[in-house]
Design a protein around this motif. Structure first.
Motif, mmCIF file in Angstrom:
data_model
loop_
_atom_site.group_PDB
_atom_site.id
_atom_site.type_symbol
_atom_site.label_atom_id
_atom_site.label_comp_id
_atom_site.label_asym_id
_atom_site.label_seq_id
_atom_site.Cartn_x
_atom_site.Cartn_y
_atom_site.Cartn_z
ATOM 1 N N ILE A 112 32.525 -54.161 -55.902
ATOM 2 C CA ILE A 112 33.858 -54.653 -56.262
ATOM 3 C C ILE A 112 34.583 -55.181 -55.028
ATOM 4 O O ILE A 112 35.231 -56.242 -55.074
ATOM 5 C CB ILE A 112 34.673 -53.527 -56.939
ATOM 6 N N GLY A 169 35.676 -58.940 -54.656
ATOM 7 C CA GLY A 169 37.098 -59.102 -54.888
ATOM 8 C C GLY A 169 37.928 -59.453 -53.678
ATOM 9 O O GLY A 169 38.865 -60.259 -53.767
ATOM 10 N N GLY A 217 43.875 -46.290 -65.575
ATOM 11 C CA GLY A 217 42.676 -47.025 -65.939
ATOM 12 C C GLY A 217 42.554 -47.341 -67.423
ATOM 13 O O GLY A 217 41.558 -47.921 -67.843
ATOM 14 N N SER A 235 45.127 -52.641 -65.732
ATOM 15 C CA SER A 235 43.823 -52.620 -66.399
ATOM 16 C C SER A 235 43.787 -53.594 -67.574
ATOM 17 O O SER A 235 42.761 -54.252 -67.813
ATOM 18 C CB SER A 235 43.493 -51.205 -66.873
ATOM 19 N N LEU A 272 43.454 -57.044 -66.156
ATOM 20 C CA LEU A 272 42.063 -57.277 -65.775
ATOM 21 C C LEU A 272 41.221 -57.613 -66.997
ATOM 22 O O LEU A 272 40.400 -58.557 -66.963
ATOM 23 C CB LEU A 272 41.515 -56.036 -65.074
ATOM 24 N N TYR A 273 41.411 -56.878 -68.082
ATOM 25 C CA TYR A 273 40.667 -57.150 -69.312
ATOM 26 C C TYR A 273 40.964 -58.555 -69.825
ATOM 27 O O TYR A 273 40.050 -59.278 -70.250
ATOM 28 C CB TYR A 273 41.027 -56.112 -70.370
ATOM 29 N N ALA A 306 39.882 -61.875 -61.572
ATOM 30 C CA ALA A 306 39.577 -60.569 -62.167
ATOM 31 C C ALA A 306 38.984 -59.628 -61.135
ATOM 32 O O ALA A 306 39.338 -58.441 -61.081
ATOM 33 C CB ALA A 306 38.615 -60.747 -63.343
ATOM 34 N N TYR A 307 38.095 -60.135 -60.280
ATOM 35 C CA TYR A 307 37.525 -59.299 -59.223
ATOM 36 C C TYR A 307 38.613 -58.868 -58.239
ATOM 37 O O TYR A 307 38.628 -57.710 -57.769
ATOM 38 C CB TYR A 307 36.421 -60.053 -58.485
ATOM 39 N N THR A 332 41.763 -58.478 -58.938
ATOM 40 C CA THR A 332 42.557 -57.469 -59.648
ATOM 41 C C THR A 332 41.850 -56.123 -59.661
ATOM 42 O O THR A 332 42.482 -55.072 -59.530
ATOM 43 C CB THR A 332 42.823 -57.936 -61.096
ATOM 44 N N ALA A 333 40.522 -56.146 -59.804
ATOM 45 C CA ALA A 333 39.745 -54.905 -59.789
ATOM 46 C C ALA A 333 39.870 -54.191 -58.451
ATOM 47 O O ALA A 333 39.942 -52.960 -58.392
ATOM 48 C CB ALA A 333 38.276 -55.199 -60.096
ATOM 49 N N LEU A 354 43.290 -52.584 -58.427
ATOM 50 C CA LEU A 354 43.283 -51.428 -59.338
ATOM 51 C C LEU A 354 42.565 -50.250 -58.699
ATOM 52 O O LEU A 354 43.034 -49.100 -58.788
ATOM 53 C CB LEU A 354 42.605 -51.815 -60.650
ATOM 54 N N LEU A 355 41.450 -50.523 -58.040
ATOM 55 C CA LEU A 355 40.704 -49.462 -57.356
ATOM 56 C C LEU A 355 41.542 -48.836 -56.252
ATOM 57 O O LEU A 355 41.598 -47.600 -56.117
ATOM 58 C CB LEU A 355 39.419 -50.048 -56.779
#
Length: 284
Positions: free
Chosen positions: A38, A42, A209, A236, A239-240, A252-253, A255-256, A259-260
């Protein structure tokens, strides 16, 4: 030499130990691989436009969703944590353990803890979005759904933390003339705070999450929520939506990654607070 002796005398135990080590290594390797993958995919796609105050179709900003994530998480904990703690206090300290009703409550709590989040999302959709037409897809619908979803987790972890407190603490308090209520809130509850916070940390991770339950209740509007009746997406859900559209894979990456980092930061901060509280409780 010691390993060879153990292998000769206890071959099954030695094999079991190797299996445990192998499983631990595989689990850690998978977790590290996911995190590194990720980050590699990302970090190069992080750019200032992704943190613009307002979301547009051109910048795909995640900042409003980050704000919504903290907003919804705080409101959910405000509802779920007090109810979960008081319910656990009743089950651990006041309820008759042999009462069939109490056993039924525990069974229901365990069952609710294992229900998939999509089922909670459909329940919230029917109970709040459709039944409460003034709400519709809103923060209020999402918060109530998430509060119901994490409540069994908080109850279970809090009850275990209370039961883990040494009974001599209660006996000593009763011996000094303290009543039941004073013993619970002055002696037992402070001693169980680290365990309770561990449950809260798990609940925070699940809230941050969560996407399935929120898509059907809070909606997917990527703007910052202005009120409890506003539709809003969390990080989350954002991201979806990016992945689902298929045109913003790079975003999206990115955003991941955020989020992580948010999950790691929240868990780290919560663990630090739990450690300080446990230390201060031990010093007292």
């Amino acid at each position: 030499m010691k390993k060879l002796k153990e292998l000769k005398n206890y071959p099954f135990s030695f094999l079991l130990k190797l299996t445990v080590y192998f499983a631990a290594i595989i689990t850690a390797a998978v977790a590290v691989f996911i995190v590194v993958y990720i980050l590699i995919k990302g970090i190069p796609n992080l750019k200032p436009s992704l943190f613009s105050i307002e979301f547009t179709s051109s910048n795909q900003s995640m900042l409003p969703s980050i704000i919504n994530t903290f907003y919804i998480t705080a409101l959910t904990l405000l509802l779920a944590v007090p109810m979960g703690i008081f319910a656990a206090i009743y089950l651990a300290e006041y309820a008759n353990q042999n009462n069939p009703v109490v056993r039924l409550i525990r069974l229901a709590n365990e069952t609710l803890a294992g229900i998939p989040s999509i089922v909670y999302g459909l329940f919230g959709f029917l109970a709040f979005v459709i039944s409460k037409r003034d709400w519709g897809y809103s923060v209020a619908s999402g918060v109530l759904t998430l509060a119901i979803m994490v409540l069994p987790l908080i109850i279970r972890t809090t009850e275990e933390a209370l039961l883990a407190v040494d009974s001599t603490y209660r006996e000593g308090s009763f011996g000094l003339g303290a009543g039941k209520l004073r013993t619970v809130f002055k002696i037992v509850l402070p001693s169980a705070v680290p365990g309770i916070l561990a449950g809260v940390i798990l609940a925070i991770g699940r809230i941050v999450g969560e996407s399935a339950a929120l898509i059907y209740t809070a909606g997917t509007v990527p703007d910052a929520a202005e009120s409890l009746t506003s539709s809003a997406s969390t990080l989350s859900v954002h991201l979806y939506r990016l992945i689902n559209e298929g045109h913003y894979v790079d975003e999206a990456y990115a955003t991941a990654v955020v989020l992580l980092l948010v999950v790691l930061a929240v868990n780290g901060l919560s663990s630090l607070v739990a450690g300080k509280i446990a230390k201060s409780t031990g010093e007292k």
